[in-house]
Motif scaffolding. Structure first.
Motif, PDB file in Angstrom:
ATOM      1  N   LEU A  36       0.832  -1.199   0.000  1.00 15.01           N
ATOM      2  CA  LEU A  36       0.000   0.000   0.000  1.00 15.01           C
ATOM      3  C   LEU A  36       0.864   1.246   0.000  1.00 15.01           C
ATOM      4  CD1 LEU A  36      -3.050   0.660   0.134  1.00 15.01           C
ATOM      5  CD2 LEU A  36      -2.812   0.840   2.601  1.00 15.01           C
ATOM      6  N   ALA A  37       1.902   1.241   0.826  1.00 15.89           N
ATOM      7  CA  ALA A  37       2.813   2.393   0.891  1.00 15.89           C
ATOM      8  C   ALA A  37       3.522   2.594  -0.440  1.00 15.89           C
ATOM      9  CB  ALA A  37       3.827   2.192   2.009  1.00 15.89           C
ATOM     10  N   VAL A  38       4.027   1.495  -1.032  1.00 18.95           N
ATOM     11  CA  VAL A  38       4.726   1.609  -2.314  1.00 18.95           C
ATOM     12  C   VAL A  38       3.770   2.067  -3.406  1.00 18.95           C
ATOM     13  CG1 VAL A  38       5.955   0.314  -4.101  1.00 18.95           C
ATOM     14  CG2 VAL A  38       6.454  -0.107  -1.687  1.00 18.95           C
ATOM     15  N   GLY A  39       2.555   1.530  -3.408  1.00 24.92           N
ATOM     16  CA  GLY A  39       1.576   1.917  -4.422  1.00 24.92           C
ATOM     17  C   GLY A  39       1.201   3.391  -4.339  1.00 24.92           C
ATOM     18  N   MET A  40       0.988   3.886  -3.127  1.00 24.16           N
ATOM     19  CA  MET A  40       0.621   5.301  -2.975  1.00 24.16           C
ATOM     20  C   MET A  40       1.780   6.212  -3.350  1.00 24.16           C
ATOM     21  SD  MET A  40      -1.888   5.561   0.317  1.00 24.16           S
ATOM     22  CE  MET A  40      -3.530   4.840   0.231  1.00 24.16           C
ATOM     23  N   LEU A  41       3.017   5.821  -3.014  1.00 24.84           N
ATOM     24  CA  LEU A  41       4.154   6.636  -3.433  1.00 24.84           C
ATOM     25  C   LEU A  41       4.361   6.549  -4.931  1.00 24.84           C
ATOM     26  CD1 LEU A  41       6.177   8.515  -2.068  1.00 24.84           C
ATOM     27  CD2 LEU A  41       4.707   7.247  -0.505  1.00 24.84           C
ATOM     28  N   ALA A  43       1.888   6.334  -7.072  1.00 25.76           N
ATOM     29  CA  ALA A  43       0.899   7.284  -7.599  1.00 25.76           C
ATOM     30  C   ALA A  43       1.351   8.725  -7.377  1.00 25.76           C
ATOM     31  CB  ALA A  43      -0.446   7.041  -6.927  1.00 25.76           C
ATOM     32  N   THR A  44       1.963   8.969  -6.226  1.00 30.98           N
ATOM     33  CA  THR A  44       2.481  10.314  -5.939  1.00 30.98           C
ATOM     34  C   THR A  44       3.527  10.716  -6.968  1.00 30.98           C
ATOM     35  OG1 THR A  44       2.105  10.041  -3.563  1.00 30.98           O
ATOM     36  CG2 THR A  44       3.701  11.713  -4.238  1.00 30.98           C
ATOM     37  N   PHE A  45       4.442   9.803  -7.272  1.00 29.65           N
ATOM     38  CA  PHE A  45       5.471  10.117  -8.264  1.00 29.65           C
ATOM     39  C   PHE A  45       4.877  10.284  -9.654  1.00 29.65           C
ATOM     40  CE2 PHE A  45       8.371   8.398 -11.554  1.00 29.65           C
ATOM     41  CZ  PHE A  45       9.229   9.494 -11.614  1.00 29.65           C
ATOM     42  N   ALA A  46       3.908   9.441  -9.997  1.00 28.08           N
ATOM     43  CA  ALA A  46       3.304   9.537 -11.327  1.00 28.08           C
ATOM     44  C   ALA A  46       2.646  10.902 -11.533  1.00 28.08           C
ATOM     45  CB  ALA A  46       2.286   8.410 -11.511  1.00 28.08           C
ATOM     46  N   ILE A  47       1.919  11.372 -10.529  1.00 32.27           N
ATOM     47  CA  ILE A  47       1.267  12.688 -10.640  1.00 32.27           C
ATOM     48  C   ILE A  47       2.315  13.795 -10.648  1.00 32.27           C
ATOM     49  CG2 ILE A  47      -0.370  14.259  -9.568  1.00 32.27           C
ATOM     50  CD1 ILE A  47      -1.764  11.807  -8.370  1.00 32.27           C
ATOM     51  N   SER A  48       3.335  13.656  -9.804  1.00 35.79           N
ATOM     52  CA  SER A  48       4.415  14.653  -9.786  1.00 35.79           C
ATOM     53  C   SER A  48       5.123  14.711 -11.127  1.00 35.79           C
ATOM     54  CB  SER A  48       5.421  14.331  -8.673  1.00 35.79           C
ATOM     55  OG  SER A  48       4.817  14.360  -7.404  1.00 35.79           O
ATOM     56  N   ALA A  49       5.344  13.549 -11.725  1.00 30.66           N
ATOM     57  CA  ALA A  49       5.985  13.506 -13.042  1.00 30.66           C
ATOM     58  C   ALA A  49       5.101  14.165 -14.091  1.00 30.66           C
ATOM     59  CB  ALA A  49       6.295  12.066 -13.428  1.00 30.66           C
ATOM     60  N   TRP A  50       3.788  13.972 -13.966  1.00 30.44           N
ATOM     61  CA  TRP A  50       2.852  14.627 -14.909  1.00 30.44           C
ATOM     62  C   TRP A  50       2.915  16.145 -14.749  1.00 30.44           C
ATOM     63  CZ3 TRP A  50      -1.314  17.815 -15.400  1.00 30.44           C
ATOM     64  CH2 TRP A  50      -2.062  17.728 -16.575  1.00 30.44           C
ATOM     65  N   ILE A  51       2.976  16.623 -13.503  1.00 32.71           N
ATOM     66  CA  ILE A  51       3.116  18.062 -13.264  1.00 32.71           C
ATOM     67  C   ILE A  51       4.437  18.561 -13.845  1.00 32.71           C
ATOM     68  CG2 ILE A  51       3.393  19.825 -11.466  1.00 32.71           C
ATOM     69  CD1 ILE A  51       1.531  18.163  -9.701  1.00 32.71           C
ATOM     70  N   ALA A  97       7.898  22.291  -9.362  1.00 33.67           N
ATOM     71  CA  ALA A  97       7.670  21.115 -10.200  1.00 33.67           C
ATOM     72  C   ALA A  97       8.868  20.175 -10.173  1.00 33.67           C
ATOM     73  CB  ALA A  97       7.367  21.557 -11.633  1.00 33.67           C
ATOM     74  N   ILE A  98      10.069  20.741 -10.226  1.00 30.04           N
ATOM     75  CA  ILE A  98      11.287  19.918 -10.195  1.00 30.04           C
ATOM     76  C   ILE A  98      11.444  19.235  -8.843  1.00 30.04           C
ATOM     77  CG2 ILE A  98      13.803  20.000 -10.288  1.00 30.04           C
ATOM     78  CD1 ILE A  98      13.462  22.349 -12.293  1.00 30.04           C
ATOM     79  N   MET A  99      11.224  19.979  -7.760  1.00 30.12           N
ATOM     80  CA  MET A  99      11.376  19.413  -6.421  1.00 30.12           C
ATOM     81  C   MET A  99      10.332  18.334  -6.146  1.00 30.12           C
ATOM     82  SD  MET A  99      13.976  20.691  -4.766  1.00 30.12           S
ATOM     83  CE  MET A  99      13.559  20.350  -3.057  1.00 30.12           C
ATOM     84  N   LEU A 100       9.097  18.546  -6.615  1.00 28.31           N
ATOM     85  CA  LEU A 100       8.069  17.515  -6.428  1.00 28.31           C
ATOM     86  C   LEU A 100       8.498  16.202  -7.073  1.00 28.31           C
ATOM     87  CD1 LEU A 100       4.667  19.362  -7.051  1.00 28.31           C
ATOM     88  CD2 LEU A 100       5.554  18.513  -4.881  1.00 28.31           C
ATOM     89  N   ALA A 101       8.986  16.286  -8.312  1.00 29.98           N
ATOM     90  CA  ALA A 101       9.409  15.074  -9.008  1.00 29.98           C
ATOM     91  C   ALA A 101      10.602  14.424  -8.308  1.00 29.98           C
ATOM     92  CB  ALA A 101       9.754  15.413 -10.463  1.00 29.98           C
ATOM     93  N   MET A 102      11.556  15.239  -7.872  1.00 31.77           N
ATOM     94  CA  MET A 102      12.751  14.696  -7.228  1.00 31.77           C
ATOM     95  C   MET A 102      12.416  14.027  -5.901  1.00 31.77           C
ATOM     96  SD  MET A 102      15.126  15.533  -4.596  1.00 31.77           S
ATOM     97  CE  MET A 102      15.423  17.279  -4.451  1.00 31.77           C
ATOM     98  N   VAL A 103      11.663  14.714  -5.053  1.00 39.76           N
ATOM     99  CA  VAL A 103      11.346  14.170  -3.727  1.00 39.76           C
ATOM    100  C   VAL A 103      10.517  12.899  -3.846  1.00 39.76           C
ATOM    101  CG1 VAL A 103      10.101  14.605  -1.574  1.00 39.76           C
ATOM    102  CG2 VAL A 103      11.502  16.405  -2.586  1.00 39.76           C
ATOM    103  N   SER A 104       9.494  12.928  -4.692  1.00 41.19           N
ATOM    104  CA  SER A 104       8.613  11.760  -4.810  1.00 41.19           C
ATOM    105  C   SER A 104       9.342  10.581  -5.442  1.00 41.19           C
ATOM    106  CB  SER A 104       7.361  12.113  -5.617  1.00 41.19           C
ATOM    107  OG  SER A 104       7.701  12.594  -6.900  1.00 41.19           O
ATOM    108  N   LEU A 105      10.250  10.834  -6.400  1.00 43.26           N
ATOM    109  CA  LEU A 105      10.995   9.735  -7.022  1.00 43.26           C
ATOM    110  C   LEU A 105      11.922   9.072  -6.018  1.00 43.26           C
ATOM    111  CD1 LEU A 105      11.983   8.015  -9.353  1.00 43.26           C
ATOM    112  CD2 LEU A 105      13.543   9.873  -9.987  1.00 43.26           C
ATOM    113  N   ILE A 106      12.687   9.857  -5.305  1.00 38.34           N
ATOM    114  CA  ILE A 106      13.623   9.276  -4.338  1.00 38.34           C
ATOM    115  C   ILE A 106      12.864   8.554  -3.227  1.00 38.34           C
ATOM    116  CG2 ILE A 106      15.358   9.823  -2.593  1.00 38.34           C
ATOM    117  CD1 ILE A 106      16.464  11.908  -4.458  1.00 38.34           C
ATOM    118  N   SER A 107      11.768   9.145  -2.776  1.00 35.11           N
ATOM    119  CA  SER A 107      10.970   8.483  -1.743  1.00 35.11           C
ATOM    120  C   SER A 107      10.412   7.154  -2.247  1.00 35.11           C
ATOM    121  CB  SER A 107       9.832   9.402  -1.295  1.00 35.11           C
ATOM    122  OG  SER A 107       9.084   8.804  -0.257  1.00 35.11           O
TER     123      SER A 107
END
Length: 782
Positions: A36-41, A43-51, A97-107
């Motif tokens: 569940l944690a991996v799936g939600m993160l 999704a978080t990265f996917a949306i961040s990447a879209w942004i 936008a850059i920070m969202l993608a970076m933080v969510s990807l590494i997380s």
């Protein structure tokens, strides 16, 4: 673009939802809810990447900015202040936008990696819950549009790090480390809070943009000294979170947490928050505040590098390298290399996450051995880890064809340009420390690579009764070491790939030609326009012509004063924003840089120089000098890196110099480095023991003075009470008791007389009459 706001809210809330579900229900879910944690993160990265795609790729605009907020608290009309409202909101720009993608990807990669690394831990579900709240807190900092909301998430990041650093709370070292991190950060956070309150007392708002506009319009009565103080106090928050001198001591101890947590802290969350915050307030920082920031960054970078060269713990070496690299970022912001500093924040996040996760793979394979002295020969047994770790090491050392080379050299070029514009002297100490730190970085990372991956295994040389691991496993032989599973390998491959120059720029020698520094450009300072007031010291200067160049100001104006002449309504009233000493030559040089920079941009826009044109002559001069020092910075940096790697090979590969004998020859210096400049001992002897001494003095004062007075008054009152009791007992009660006795006795006597019988009364009358007659006759006869 309004849907970007809605999507950013979803990005923010998904990790929070992960935390809530796992903290309460992880034991009821399969695999404790890690999927569940991996799936939600994910999704978080996917949306961040879209942004990121829509803001950076599709909707490219260097000046893009989107805001949304709502009233969180409305206090109504406050006397002396007016309408008082506190707003919460979101700010999205290119950096967001850059920070969202970076933080969510590494997380996300840390989540995936943790499914392999943390397998079997009894608090497995709780661990993933903590990762969720940590990610939520950092994303909140990135999206915040005000000082108020960023401070809330700032403290949540502190809480999250406290929980994760002390995750193995049964160990005293982990419990001590989490308390050390929490308390050290409180020092910086108090300064940050004071800075926020100073700005709020002046502008009655917490919003970034509103504060910027007030300062730019000169709509305030704050002096330069107060604005400088506010900037330095705000910077204290970065000093704590980003582990800058003198609050750097918590970060190396933070490795007591699980290794994936170290990767998250050192790459994308807590330490990144401080640098990101300084970037957000960059436009309101005065020249003096920037000078302080630059020197703190340079000192931190150098100090941490000198400590890393003697450490034996593989994670501790990386921890001090993080402190050093954060010093580079802070140095970059201080010298005005804004884009370069944030570029290094991005590149460092990927290669440092790779290094920490790689060290975790090594520790996992070595059955939780962390001392590099007992490793060796792992390149053949762990080829995937070796290749990815080496690539990230080259990026950290700043070798060409890596991301770290472009971003670090851009900062060093900025440091050279800054020192040149400021007139040299002590300001050249900043680039000198920066270049020397680059050499030390190459040396200690070369040392680490050799000790861990090359040579023969030294496991058998380890003394008995050595290191105890986090999970309580027994020590195993080196022959059992093998490559980690794909759940831990895949994040290493992704992060190593993101450490290559081609991800950021087609030119391996110039990050300025890449997308990041083209999108995240150094903003125009607003302090320049705002620091003009009639109550400030007079400095006659001439008006500035913004296009295409700048006219000559008076010769007695210091370079720091150049920041006070843009948009000046009355040229006879200007605040000196620089130092008090006069450097006419520096001023002339700076103005020439500014003129040539603007002229160059007008004539060759988009050909050679990549960056904004500044109406502030000081910023323009630094930008031009930085551009001119790009090639020298590459040359000096390459020389220093070559020296560092060469020295590491001479000492550890070829053994031309024996490190143990050398350490004995220079033992005082060696111990000074190995014991971390004795900062822990200094703080223990001063602040900690000083606090304990003050506590003991206060306890003595309380027990002997305060309690003495209280006890003395108590004894006096007790004696007075005793006297009062005796008086009450013998005098008051005596009178009362005597009265009662008298009444009782007389009542008893009267009782004999007052019988209620007529006969008795007749006898008494007869006796009385008889007695009277007898008395009468006795009187007559006498």
């Amino acid at each position: 673009m309004h849907n970007l706001i809605q999507l950013s809210i979803i990005v923010l809330l998904l990790p929070l939802l992960s935390f809530v579900l796992l903290i309460f229900f992880n034991r009821r879910l399969p695999r404790n809810g890690d999927f569940l944690a991996v799936g939600m993160l994910g999704a978080t990265f996917a949306i961040s990447a879209w942004i990121f795609w829509n803001v950076i790729v599709v909707g490219y605009d260097p000046a893009f900015k989107l805001t949304w907020n709502f009233n969180w608290i409305d206090f109504g009309n406050v006397p002396g202040v007016g309408p008082l409202k506190i707003k919460m909101g979101i700010l999205i720009d290119n950096l967001t936008a850059i920070m969202l993608a970076m933080v969510s990807l590494i997380s996300l990669l840390v989540h995936i990696y943790s499914t392999g690394y943390m397998t079997g831990d009894k608090y497995y579900g709780r661990y993933f819950a903590y990762l969720g709240i940590f990610t939520f807190s950092m994303l909140g900092i990135v999206l915040s549009d005000s000082l108020f909301s960023i401070y809330i998430f700032w403290e949540l990041v502190g809480l999250s790090s406290y929980l994760l650093i002390g995750f193995f709370f049964e160990k005293d070292s982990a419990a001590d480390a989490q308390k050390k991190a929490f308390l050290t950060n409180r020092v910086g956070d108090i300064g940050m809070l004071l800075g926020i309150l100073i700005l709020y007392s002046q502008f009655h708002t917490f919003g970034y943009e509103e504060i910027y506009e007030h300062i730019k319009a000169g709509d305030f009565h704050m002096s330069q000294a107060w604005l400088t103080a506010a900037g330095i106090l705000l910077f204290m928050g970065c000093v704590g979170k980003s582990a800058q001198f003198p609050l750097h001591v918590w970060l190396p101890d933070a490795m007591e947490g699980p290794t994936p947590v170290s990767a998250l802290i050192h790459a994308a969350t807590m330490v990144a928050a401080g640098v990101y915050f300084v970037a957000r307030i960059f436009v309101i920082l005065t020249v003096d505040a920037l000078h302080v920031i630059a020197f703190i960054g340079a000192i931190t970078a150098f100090m941490a590098a000198t400590i890393a060269i003697t450490q034996h713990d593989i994670k501790r070496v990386l921890a001090y390298s993080t402190v050093s690299q954060l010093g580079y970022m802070v140095l970059g912001l201080g010298v005005g290399a804004y884009s370069a500093a944030l570029f290094h924040l991005l590149t460092h996040a990927f290669f440092k996450a790779c290094l920490f996760l790689g060290s975790g793979a090594i520790i996992h394979a070595m059955h939780h051995e962390q001392d590099m002295r007992w490793m060796g020969g792992l390149s053949k047994k762990m080829p995937w880890t070796f290749v990815t770790f080496t690539l990230a090491t080259l990026a950290l050392a700043g070798l060409p064809l890596t991301s770290g080379f472009m971003s670090k050299d851009a900062i060093l070029a900025g440091a050279l340009g800054f020192a040149e514009v400021e007139g040299g002297g002590i300001y050249y100490l900043i680039p000198i420390l920066g270049f020397f730190s680059a050499m030390l970085t190459a040396f200690y990372m070369g040392r680490q690579i050799w000790l861990v991956f090359f040579g023969e295994s030294r496991t058998h040389l380890k003394p008995a009764g050595g290191h105890d691991d986090h999970h309580g496993h027994d020590e195993h032989g080196h022959h059992e070491v093998h490559e980690v599973p794909w759940a831990m390998r895949m994040p290493l491959v992704v992060l190593a790939a993101l450490s290559i120059f081609a991800v950021y720029s087609p030119d391996p020698l110039d990050g300025g030609k890449g997308w990041f520094m083209h999108l995240v450009q150094t903003p125009e300072t607003v302090v320049t326009a705002g620091m003009v007031s009639e109550n400030m010291s007079a400095h006659p200067v001439s008006d500035v012509q913004h296009e295409p160049g700048i006219e000559e100001p008076e010769a007695d104006l210091h370079i720091g004063d150049l920041a006070a002449i843009e948009n000046t309504p009355d040229p006879e009233h200007n605040e000196n924003l620089g130092s008090d000493h006069s450097t006419t030559a520096a001023h002339v040089a700076a103005e020439e840089h500014a003129v040539s920079h603007n002229a160059e941009h007008d004539g060759h826009q988009g050909e050679e120089h990549h960056g904004p044109v500044f109406s502030d002559p000081r910023q323009a001069a630094i930008a031009h000098a930085t551009h001119e020092n790009h090639d020298p910075a590459i040359m000096y940096s390459s020389i220093m890196v070559a020296l560092g790697i060469g020295l590491a090979l001479i000492v550890y590969a070829f053994r031309f110099i024996d490190p143990e004998k050398t350490a004995q020859r220079i033992r005082p210096l060696y111990l000074y480095s190995f014991n971390k400049w004795y900062w822990d001992e200094i703080y223990d002897a001063t602040f900690i023991k000083g606090s304990l001494l003050i506590s003991k003095l206060l306890a003595w004062f309380d027990s002997n003075i305060v309690d003495g007075i209280v006890n003395g008054l108590g004894a006096l009152v007790r004696r007075l009470g005793t006297a009062s009791g005796n008086f009450d007992r013998y005098v008051v009660d005596g009178l009362v008791n005597f009265t009662a006795f008298f009444i009782q006795t007389s009542g008893a006597a009267m009782k004999k007389i007052q019988t209620g019988k007529v006969q008795t009364y007749l006898v008494m009358v007869l006796v009385a009459v008889t007695g009277y007659i007898v008395y009468y006759f006795l009187q007559v006869m006498s």
